[in-house]
Design a protein around this motif. Structure first.
Motif, short mmCIF file in Angstrom:
data_model
loop_
_atom_site.label_atom_id
_atom_site.label_comp_id
_atom_site.label_asym_id
_atom_site.label_seq_id
_atom_site.Cartn_x
_atom_site.Cartn_y
_atom_site.Cartn_z
N ASN A 1 64.14 41.93 45.73
CA ASN A 1 62.84 42.14 46.57
C ASN A 1 61.61 43.21 46.13
O ASN A 1 60.55 42.99 45.91
CB ASN A 1 63.22 42.10 48.09
N VAL A 2 62.52 44.45 45.83
CA VAL A 2 61.66 45.30 45.08
C VAL A 2 60.62 44.89 43.71
O VAL A 2 59.65 45.07 43.67
CB VAL A 2 62.49 46.61 44.52
N LEU A 3 61.60 44.10 43.16
CA LEU A 3 60.76 43.52 41.84
C LEU A 3 59.83 42.64 42.20
O LEU A 3 58.72 42.56 41.71
CB LEU A 3 61.74 42.92 41.00
N ARG A 4 59.96 41.89 43.36
CA ARG A 4 58.98 40.85 43.68
C ARG A 4 57.76 41.78 44.30
O ARG A 4 56.63 41.31 43.95
CB ARG A 4 59.43 39.92 44.94
N HIS A 5 57.92 42.77 44.95
CA HIS A 5 56.84 43.47 45.51
C HIS A 5 56.11 44.19 44.25
O HIS A 5 54.67 44.12 44.42
CB HIS A 5 57.25 44.72 46.36
N THR A 6 56.87 44.64 43.14
CA THR A 6 56.18 45.08 41.94
C THR A 6 55.16 44.15 41.23
O THR A 6 54.19 44.35 40.77
CB THR A 6 57.34 45.90 41.20
N GLN B 1 48.30 34.59 46.24
CA GLN B 1 49.06 34.08 47.63
C GLN B 1 49.63 32.73 46.91
O GLN B 1 50.97 32.65 47.34
CB GLN B 1 47.85 33.59 48.68
N TYR B 2 48.99 31.98 46.22
CA TYR B 2 49.95 30.69 45.75
C TYR B 2 50.85 31.06 44.91
O TYR B 2 52.12 30.47 45.09
CB TYR B 2 48.55 29.70 44.92
N ILE B 3 50.78 31.90 44.01
CA ILE B 3 51.80 32.27 43.11
C ILE B 3 53.11 32.88 43.78
O ILE B 3 54.23 32.58 43.59
CB ILE B 3 51.33 33.15 41.90
N MET B 4 52.84 33.83 44.76
CA MET B 4 54.01 34.43 45.65
C MET B 4 54.44 33.32 46.54
O MET B 4 55.34 33.52 47.05
CB MET B 4 53.10 35.52 46.45
N GLY B 5 53.66 32.08 46.84
CA GLY B 5 54.47 31.07 47.83
C GLY B 5 54.09 31.31 49.33
O GLY B 5 54.88 31.03 49.96
N HIS B 6 53.22 32.49 49.53
CA HIS B 6 52.75 32.68 51.12
C HIS B 6 51.78 31.74 51.60
O HIS B 6 50.97 31.10 50.86
CB HIS B 6 52.18 34.17 51.00
N LYS B 7 51.90 31.21 52.84
CA LYS B 7 51.17 30.33 53.57
C LYS B 7 49.91 31.20 53.99
O LYS B 7 49.12 30.37 54.08
CB LYS B 7 51.87 29.90 54.74
N ASP B 8 49.88 32.24 53.92
CA ASP B 8 48.77 33.17 54.60
C ASP B 8 48.57 34.28 53.81
O ASP B 8 49.61 35.06 53.41
CB ASP B 8 49.28 33.42 55.87
N ILE B 9 47.25 34.51 53.21
CA ILE B 9 46.98 35.56 52.39
C ILE B 9 47.26 36.91 53.13
O ILE B 9 47.76 37.87 52.34
CB ILE B 9 45.36 35.56 52.13
#
Length: 129
Positions: free
Chosen positions: A73-78, A94-102
């Motif tokens: 998860n730290v790698l994901r945040h970085t 947002q799309y690359i991270m796979g989040h529904k909401d910015i």
């Protein structure tokens, strides 16, 4: 630097091809660089275990600087922070991270960097002064 990373990824892919590992497809994507010995994805738990093992082995040696423990998860945040610092297209991030909401991307994953703060303040010099 980019060329070094690219070359390392190409080398890894060539190793897989030489081992004749089965190629697989997921959600229309194929030709993955990192696959398990069975040709599938590594699980988050598997990667976390490997990271911990590498850190423990490194820290067990007599090194002046010890590596801190960290998670996938730290790698994901970085990754999110670096991506945000390289593009102004937050919808793409947002799309690359796979989040529904910015808001999720910006509130929980993107951290300001010293370089980004300096560049933002420098960009105001021509306007303010």
């Amino acid at each position: 630097r980019f060329k070094d990373v690219r070359d390392a990824l190409i080398d890894e892919k060539e190793k897989q091809l030489n081992l004749k590992q089965e190629q697989f497809e997921f959600d229309g994507y194929h030709n993955f660089v990192f696959v398990s010995k069975r040709g599938g994805f590594y699980s988050r738990e598997n990667i976390s275990t490997q990271i911990k093992q590498i850190i423990d082995e490194y820290n067990a040696e007599e090194n002046d600087i010890k590596l801190p423990e960290f998670s996938t998860n730290v790698l994901r945040h970085t990754f999110a922070t670096r991506l945000c610092s390289r593009t102004a297209d937050m919808k793409a991030v947002q799309y690359i991270m796979g989040h529904k909401d910015i808001c999720t991307t910006l509130k929980y994953y993107a951290e300001p960097t010293d370089e980004g703060i300096r560049n933002s303040m420098s960009s105001l010099e021509g306007v303010m002064f």
